[in-house]
Design a protein around this motif. Structure first.
Motif, PDB file in Angstrom:
ATOM      1  N   LYS A  22       2.048  76.939 -18.709  1.00 20.71           N
ATOM      2  CA  LYS A  22       2.939  77.002 -19.863  1.00 20.71           C
ATOM      3  C   LYS A  22       4.384  76.732 -19.458  1.00 20.71           C
ATOM      4  N   LEU A  23       4.812  77.329 -18.347  1.00 21.31           N
ATOM      5  CA  LEU A  23       6.182  77.123 -17.898  1.00 21.31           C
ATOM      6  C   LEU A  23       6.429  75.670 -17.515  1.00 21.31           C
ATOM      7  N   ARG A  24       5.446  75.036 -16.900  1.00 19.38           N
ATOM      8  CA  ARG A  24       5.586  73.613 -16.567  1.00 19.38           C
ATOM      9  C   ARG A  24       5.832  72.788 -17.829  1.00 19.38           C
ATOM     10  N   LYS A  25       5.122  73.131 -18.903  1.00 20.01           N
ATOM     11  CA  LYS A  25       5.274  72.416 -20.165  1.00 20.01           C
ATOM     12  C   LYS A  25       6.684  72.582 -20.722  1.00 20.01           C
TER      13      LYS A  25
ATOM     14  N   TRP B   7       2.505  91.728 -12.188  1.00 19.90           N
ATOM     15  CA  TRP B   7       1.339  92.515 -12.625  1.00 19.90           C
ATOM     16  C   TRP B   7       1.156  93.812 -11.844  1.00 19.90           C
ATOM     17  N   GLY B   8       1.790  93.910 -10.702  1.00 22.28           N
ATOM     18  CA  GLY B   8       1.624  95.110  -9.887  1.00 22.28           C
ATOM     19  C   GLY B   8       0.346  95.111  -9.078  1.00 22.28           C
ATOM     20  N   LYS B   9      -0.356  93.996  -9.047  1.00 22.06           N
ATOM     21  CA  LYS B   9      -1.568  93.901  -8.244  1.00 22.06           C
ATOM     22  C   LYS B   9      -1.895  92.438  -7.991  1.00 22.06           C
ATOM     23  N   ASP B  10      -2.777  92.218  -7.043  1.00 22.04           N
ATOM     24  CA  ASP B  10      -3.154  90.862  -6.646  1.00 22.04           C
ATOM     25  C   ASP B  10      -4.675  90.784  -6.604  1.00 22.04           C
ATOM     26  N   ASP B  11      -5.282  90.284  -7.687  1.00 24.20           N
ATOM     27  CA  ASP B  11      -6.728  90.102  -7.682  1.00 24.20           C
ATOM     28  C   ASP B  11      -7.085  88.820  -8.434  1.00 24.20           C
ATOM     29  N   TYR B  12      -8.355  88.513  -8.497  1.00 29.31           N
ATOM     30  CA  TYR B  12      -8.817  87.240  -9.075  1.00 29.31           C
ATOM     31  C   TYR B  12      -8.404  87.087 -10.529  1.00 29.31           C
ATOM     32  N   PHE B  13      -8.552  88.151 -11.312  1.00 28.56           N
ATOM     33  CA  PHE B  13      -8.321  88.047 -12.756  1.00 28.56           C
ATOM     34  C   PHE B  13      -6.843  87.835 -13.086  1.00 28.56           C
ATOM     35  N   VAL B  14      -5.957  88.592 -12.449  1.00 28.13           N
ATOM     36  CA  VAL B  14      -4.539  88.373 -12.722  1.00 28.13           C
ATOM     37  C   VAL B  14      -4.089  87.050 -12.114  1.00 28.13           C
ATOM     38  N   GLY B  15      -4.783  86.631 -11.054  1.00 32.56           N
ATOM     39  CA  GLY B  15      -4.481  85.323 -10.470  1.00 32.56           C
ATOM     40  C   GLY B  15      -4.741  84.192 -11.453  1.00 32.56           C
ATOM     41  N   ARG B  16      -5.819  84.299 -12.197  1.00 31.89           N
ATOM     42  CA  ARG B  16      -6.112  83.289 -13.218  1.00 31.89           C
ATOM     43  C   ARG B  16      -5.077  83.338 -14.343  1.00 31.89           C
ATOM     44  N   SER B  17      -4.647  84.545 -14.704  1.00 28.42           N
ATOM     45  CA  SER B  17      -3.607  84.683 -15.717  1.00 28.42           C
ATOM     46  C   SER B  17      -2.312  84.025 -15.255  1.00 28.42           C
ATOM     47  N   LEU B  18      -1.973  84.221 -13.989  1.00 24.00           N
ATOM     48  CA  LEU B  18      -0.770  83.602 -13.444  1.00 24.00           C
ATOM     49  C   LEU B  18      -0.841  82.089 -13.578  1.00 24.00           C
ATOM     50  N   ASP B  19      -1.988  81.513 -13.279  1.00 23.62           N
ATOM     51  CA  ASP B  19      -2.138  80.057 -13.380  1.00 23.62           C
ATOM     52  C   ASP B  19      -1.895  79.568 -14.808  1.00 23.62           C
TER      53      ASP B  19
ATOM     54  N   THR C 156       7.815  84.692 -23.380  1.00 22.59           N
ATOM     55  CA  THR C 156       7.223  86.032 -23.369  1.00 22.59           C
ATOM     56  C   THR C 156       7.776  86.781 -22.156  1.00 22.59           C
ATOM     57  N   LYS C 157       7.529  88.091 -22.111  1.00 19.32           N
ATOM     58  CA  LYS C 157       8.053  88.894 -21.014  1.00 19.32           C
ATOM     59  C   LYS C 157       7.540  88.408 -19.666  1.00 19.32           C
ATOM     60  N   LYS C 158       6.246  88.122 -19.572  1.00 13.81           N
ATOM     61  CA  LYS C 158       5.685  87.688 -18.297  1.00 13.81           C
ATOM     62  C   LYS C 158       6.157  86.281 -17.932  1.00 13.81           C
ATOM     63  N   GLU C 159       6.249  85.382 -18.910  1.00 16.35           N
ATOM     64  CA  GLU C 159       6.808  84.063 -18.630  1.00 16.35           C
ATOM     65  C   GLU C 159       8.223  84.198 -18.073  1.00 16.35           C
ATOM     66  N   ALA C 160       8.988  85.103 -18.685  1.00 18.16           N
ATOM     67  CA  ALA C 160      10.368  85.314 -18.260  1.00 18.16           C
ATOM     68  C   ALA C 160      10.430  85.867 -16.835  1.00 18.16           C
ATOM     69  N   GLN C 161       9.562  86.828 -16.513  1.00 21.23           N
ATOM     70  CA  GLN C 161       9.557  87.416 -15.176  1.00 21.23           C
ATOM     71  C   GLN C 161       9.193  86.386 -14.114  1.00 21.23           C
ATOM     72  N   ILE C 162       8.212  85.549 -14.423  1.00 18.38           N
ATOM     73  CA  ILE C 162       7.776  84.534 -13.454  1.00 18.38           C
ATOM     74  C   ILE C 162       8.878  83.511 -13.242  1.00 18.38           C
ATOM     75  N   LEU C 163       9.492  83.042 -14.331  1.00 22.67           N
ATOM     76  CA  LEU C 163      10.549  82.038 -14.206  1.00 22.67           C
ATOM     77  C   LEU C 163      11.742  82.604 -13.446  1.00 22.67           C
ATOM     78  N   LYS C 164      12.073  83.859 -13.716  1.00 22.79           N
ATOM     79  CA  LYS C 164      13.193  84.479 -13.009  1.00 22.79           C
ATOM     80  C   LYS C 164      12.931  84.519 -11.509  1.00 22.79           C
ATOM     81  N   MET C 165      11.718  84.904 -11.112  1.00 21.46           N
ATOM     82  CA  MET C 165      11.412  85.000  -9.689  1.00 21.46           C
ATOM     83  C   MET C 165      11.430  83.623  -9.025  1.00 21.46           C
TER      84      MET C 165
END
Length: 230
Positions: free
Chosen positions: A202-205, A185-197, A157-166
């Protein structure tokens, strides 16, 4: 290949004018309206030059430049500002800026500064962008968001790709958690932090197709994509 320019300017009218002027010169221009959006755009593609307004909402140009420099040490950065104070210019250079243009400026001056800054990346432009990353026996296609290996292929997915690239840019180095969150995500808060996890899991898998490739969670700091040598 057209040189790609990231323009971040919160004045909508001025942003469109500058973008149009640069496009007439043959440049591929991406326009963002604030610093947070600008950093997301930066992380989502490959650019040859950044043009940042200094006074912007959400994240000013200096802070944006500091974040960009954490990811890319060499891309030229041109600051646009209504200020002509010497201390502001010094600060701009100290955070990694390469040149400074004080408003109002002429179209001719802007184009001359852009041409001068792009000279340093002429080799990169002529040779083309790096479009692959390799992790062990896995290959990540940045253009098609595809991770492949022996008998394995996964469309990210787009976000998986962005995270792996970084994480891939900093292979075997720790990437601060807040840097990933702000870039994707353009921000740093609890909810997007959980999404990142969730995305990290998924990327580890996917990366587990090669047991030498792992994403480590560095407690309280961030993540590290580790590739063990044979």
């Amino acid at each position: 290949m057209k040189p790609k320019i990231l323009l971040v300017e919160d004045d909508t009218s001025l942003g469109f004018v500058i973008s149009d002027q640069l496009k007439t010169e043959g440049y591929d221009v991406t326009l963002a309206s604030d610093g947070m959006e600008g950093f997301k755009r930066f992380n989502g593609s490959k650019y040859h030059l950044c043009i940042f307004d200094v006074m912007m909402p959400k994240k000013d140009g200096f802070s944006l430049a500091e974040d960009v420099r954490k990811v890319d040490k060499s891309i030229p950065i041109l600051f646009l500002t209504a200020k002509s104070m010497t201390e502001d210019k010094v600060k701009g250079f100290n955070v990694g800026g390469d040149d400074y243009l004080t408003k109002p400026f002429s179209s001719a001056e802007l184009k001359a500064r852009v041409r001068a800054l792009l000279k340093r990346v002429d080799i990169t432009i002529s040779e083309g962008n790096e479009d692959e990353m390799k992790f062990g026996n896995l290959t990540y296609d940045l253009l098609n968001f595809t991770l492949t290996g022996p008998g394995f292929e996964k469309k990210l997915t787009k976000k998986e790709a962005q995270i792996l690239k970084m994480l891939g840019k900093f292979e075997n180095q720790v990437v601060p958690r807040e840097l990933v969150l702000n870039a994707v995500w353009g921000k740093d808060d609890y909810f997007v932090g959980r999404s990142l996890d969730v995305f990290i899991t998924k990327l580890r898998k996917y990366l587990a197709e090669d047991p030498r490739v792992t994403i480590e969670n560095i407690h309280g700091i961030g993540f590290k994509l580790t590739v063990e040598e044979d």
